[in-house]
Design an enzyme around this catalytic site. Structure first.
Site, PDB file in Angstrom:
ATOM      1  N   SER A   1       0.841  -1.184   0.000  1.00 24.17           N
ATOM      2  CA  SER A   1       0.000   0.000   0.000  1.00 24.17           C
ATOM      3  C   SER A   1       0.886   1.248   0.000  1.00 24.17           C
ATOM      4  O   SER A   1       1.683   1.431  -0.912  1.00 24.17           O
ATOM      5  CB  SER A   1      -0.964  -0.043   1.179  1.00 24.17           C
ATOM      6  OG  SER A   1      -1.983   0.916   1.050  1.00 24.17           O
TER       7      SER A   1
ATOM      8  N   ASP B   1      -9.725  -3.392  -5.638  1.00 25.26           N
ATOM      9  CA  ASP B   1      -9.146  -2.556  -4.590  1.00 25.26           C
ATOM     10  C   ASP B   1      -9.749  -1.151  -4.637  1.00 25.26           C
ATOM     11  O   ASP B   1      -9.744  -0.504  -5.684  1.00 25.26           O
ATOM     12  CB  ASP B   1      -7.625  -2.485  -4.787  1.00 25.26           C
ATOM     13  CG  ASP B   1      -6.894  -1.956  -3.564  1.00 25.26           C
ATOM     14  OD1 ASP B   1      -7.517  -1.251  -2.753  1.00 25.26           O
ATOM     15  OD2 ASP B   1      -5.696  -2.246  -3.431  1.00 25.26           O
TER      16      ASP B   1
ATOM     17  N   HIS C   1      -8.145  -4.632  -1.510  1.00 22.40           N
ATOM     18  CA  HIS C   1      -6.882  -4.158  -0.959  1.00 22.40           C
ATOM     19  C   HIS C   1      -6.170  -5.213  -0.109  1.00 22.40           C
ATOM     20  O   HIS C   1      -4.941  -5.294  -0.118  1.00 22.40           O
ATOM     21  CB  HIS C   1      -7.140  -2.910  -0.119  1.00 22.40           C
ATOM     22  CG  HIS C   1      -5.935  -2.083   0.143  1.00 22.40           C
ATOM     23  ND1 HIS C   1      -5.176  -1.538  -0.876  1.00 22.40           N
ATOM     24  CD2 HIS C   1      -5.342  -1.689   1.300  1.00 22.40           C
ATOM     25  CE1 HIS C   1      -4.174  -0.845  -0.359  1.00 22.40           C
ATOM     26  NE2 HIS C   1      -4.249  -0.925   0.958  1.00 22.40           N
TER      27      HIS C   1
END
Length: 702
Positions: free
Chosen positions: A554, A639, A674
């Site tokens: 991330s 995501d 995600h």
């Protein structure tokens, strides 16, 4: 054997025929200008963005990348399977949690052997009473490729439970309710909400946060009355400023329901009586660089704030003086340059404080007489944190302790006597902590700052500059990376890998200043800190220069992209999971989830100074014709935090420009968001792929 391709709209697809040598896929370039108040940039791969996720040309390219990764990793399948089995062997499959008490019941969870999801249950009156199932998650997850049960709350009368679930992975939750006596679902459902539900005292009103359907930003708090249509839900609050996120909660004593809104540099909280949550009073009005969070107990408020305390302090104010504002606030703890207050929990007669000092997270208890007592630890690098503490009329405080060697242990400590007792040690079958060593070292950054590093390795690993190193960091949003035993890491250590967590600037391991020095116009410190930690560990002979793997996900994937551009020769392999790599383009688009929340994290590219600085480090914009290390990149098609097209574009540009012959693998999870696919075993199954690739690249014996 020769390679055969099927061509679709400029995308090379590997055929199903067996091949001896697979070439990486190429994708068409389509000129496009990304405009901004500070200039335009050419983006040949912008077309790979498709918000509907239905563009056949784009999907064909993702399929080609997956096919290429499959072919390149085929020889590692046996090692991948071995790593997965080794990891699973360290997981107690029929494990259960330490129950906690709330409102007359003991709540806990348990896993059945082989199950990916837990069963959540409660017992009335005692830990040994018959179990009542709240959620049978294995049954709920059937038929879904992704399943997440997030926030849930039992009504004050213990009769119903409301929860938020996601079966896509895009974090657009659905609120559901059921009757606990019968197990029957109640017809009321609400879509596109945050995973955040709170009951009012009437046992029929549920407060929730509604999301904007485009940006997915939580922006409205509404009250839903069971048995009424969603269209009639009462709007309690709407946040007009799109740089703020929001949530709803009850205070520790259950007297108030509070709506909290928060940005990177500002908070505001408004509270109403839980008996009738309609008229909300602001605790303190928002102001830039003013942050706080308030809780209530007895007849006073306890507030964590950065007012006149960069590292936060605790203050208190009586109910009768709340309207007088911050002038009526009285200090409970002093401001400190070395102690950072992470959080707190009020109890009757004392406050439990979650704080950081010297790079470690710890607990102390402050009684109403002003006496402070710290909970001690015996290891150089560790993590303590407050656990679930729903009951406030008790002297017992639950917390967890762990390190890179010690499995997470749930304790409770008596705030009056100091007595401590272990409630549960996380079982790790086949693991002996005595076989490993953990250290805390301090690596000098190029500007002289000392960076804390948590290390673990197997006893007997030689410190002679020959070992492989696996280095991890995150370093954004003030989120700290705390040490813990990971079942998926044990067998890497047993193979001689040294594991390091670099506590780089951008987190808050060393206080708020640590964060300030690693974001906005100081963001590059995060990248150079990470690189300098690597060079220090190599120089100190913890690892070989040509056997270093780096990983981040991330915003930590942004770190990996920056490091790849700035110091590619320092790494044999870089693993970037769901990486945020197209910083400028994303931050120019307010329709993308998270963008407006994060102007104070990365900067607003509408401002020239921010635009230029972000452009100078944005991984996608700084890919160049040079030799890169081996790369493993992961993403999820659904995501909502880092959109799939960011890593997709980055990989495409890397394939175009990189001059080396090192492998670049792109794994696209077509059915997740995600966090990847859901389920406790699935995560380790996915991890075993990049772990096998990493061991191959580092030259570790299988």
């Amino acid at each position: 054997m020769t390679i055969r391709y099927m061509m679709l709209a400029g995308v090379a697809l590997v055929s199903t025929a067996a091949v001896a040598q697979v070439q990486p896929p190429r994708v068409a370039k389509k000129p496009f200008q990304v405009t901004s108040p500070n200039g335009a940039r050419e983006d040949d791969y912008y077309w790979l963005r498709d918000d509907t996720r239905k563009n056949p040309e784009m999907l064909a390219y993702l399929a080609a990348e997956n096919a290429y990764a499959d072919a390149e990793l085929a020889s590692l399948k046996p090692l991948q399977a071995k790593l997965y089995e080794e990891t699973v062997s360290h997981i107690k499959q029929d494990d259960s949690s330490a129950p906690y008490a709330k409102n007359g019941y003991y709540y806990g969870s348990r896993f059945q052997t082989g199950a990916d999801y837990p069963i959540l249950e409660r017992r009335k009156g005692s830990r040994t009473a018959p179990a009542e199932t709240l959620f049978d998650e294995p049954a709920m997850a059937k038929g879904h490729s992704f399943f997440a049960l997030s926030d849930w709350a039992v009504s004050p009368d213990n009769a119903r439970v409301a929860w938020a679930e996601d079966t896509v992975g895009r974090r657009q939750y659905v609120l559901k309710v059921k009757d606990l006596a019968t197990g029957a679902a109640i017809a009321d459902t609400l879509s596109n909400i945050e995973p955040n539900v709170v009951w009012a005292d009437d046992n029929k009103t549920i407060l929730y946060v509604e999301k904007d359907p485009v940006t997915l930003r939580g922006y409205r708090v509404k009250a839903h009355v069971l048995g009424t249509p969603a269209a009639s839900d009462r709007l309690l609050y709407e946040e007009k400023d799109d740089t703020y996120s929001m949530g709803v909660s009850r205070t520790a004593d259950d007297k108030f329901v509070c709506i909290g809104v928060s940005s990177t540099v500002s908070d505001e909280q408004r509270c109403a009586a839980a008996a009738a949550p309609t008229s909300f009073t602001i605790v303190a009005p928002r102001a830039r660089e003013f942050r706080y969070g308030a809780d209530h107990i007895g007849n006073r408020w306890i507030i964590r704030t950065n007012k006149d305390a960069k590292n936060y302090k605790l203050v208190t104010v009586a109910d009768a003086d709340l309207a007088k504002g911050t002038a009526a606030w009285r200090d409970l703890t002093p401001a400190s340059d070395t102690v950072f207050i992470e959080g707190f929990k009020p109890f009757e007669g004392f406050v439990a404080i979650d704080q950081r000092e010297g790079g470690n997270r710890m607990i102390r208890v402050l009684n109403d007489a002003g006496k402070s007592t710290a909970v001690t630890a015996d290891e150089p690098a560790y993590r303590m944190s407050l656990d679930v503490n729903e009951e406030i009329a008790t002297p017992w405080v639950r917390y967890t302790y762990g390190s890179l060697v010690t499995p997470t242990t749930t304790y409770e400590v008596n705030a009056k006597t100091g007595e401590r007792r272990a409630l549960k040690v996380a079982p790790v079958p086949g693991y002996d902590p005595a076989k490993y060593v953990t250290e805390r070292v301090w690596a000098p950054a190029r500007d002289g700052t000392r960076i804390p590093v948590s290390l673990v390795y197997a006893k007997g690993t030689k410190r002679d500059g020959t070992a492989p190193l696996f280095q991890y960091a995150y370093g954004s949003y003030g989120i700290s990376s705390d040490p813990a035993v990971d079942p998926g890491r044990i067998d890497l250590l047993d193979r001689g890998v040294v594991y390091a967590i670099a506590h780089i600037r951008g987190g808050q391991e060393m206080g708020r200043g640590w964060y300030d020095d690693g974001h906005l116009l100081n963001k590059k410190n995060s990248f150079t800190d990470f690189i300098d930690v690597t060079r220090y560990l190599v120089a100190q002979k913890y690892a070989a220069k040509d056997r270093v793997a780096a990983m981040g996900g991330s915003a930590g994937g942004l770190l990996m992209g920056g490091v790849a551009n700035m110091a590619p020769a320092d790494y044999k392999l870089i693993i970037a999971q769901v990486p945020f790599v197209d910083v400028v383009t994303t931050m120019l688009d307010a329709s993308i989830p998270l963008t407006t929340f994060e102007y104070d994290e990365w900067g607003n590219p509408a401002q020239k100074a921010s635009y230029d600085y972000m452009l100078s480090y944005s991984p996608y914009d700084n890919v160049k014709a040079t030799a890169y290390p081996a790369l493993y990149v992961g993403t999820g098609l659904w995501d909502s935090q880092v959109q799939y097209y960011e890593p997709t574009k980055w990989v495409a540009k890397l394939r175009e420009l990189k001059t080396d012959k090192n492998p670049l693998l792109f794994r696209v999870n077509m059915e997740a968001g995600h966090g990847g696919k859901s389920g406790r075993f699935e995560r380790y199954r996915q991890n075993s792929e990049w772990q096998a690739f990493m061991l191959q690249q580092l030259g570790v014996a299988k």
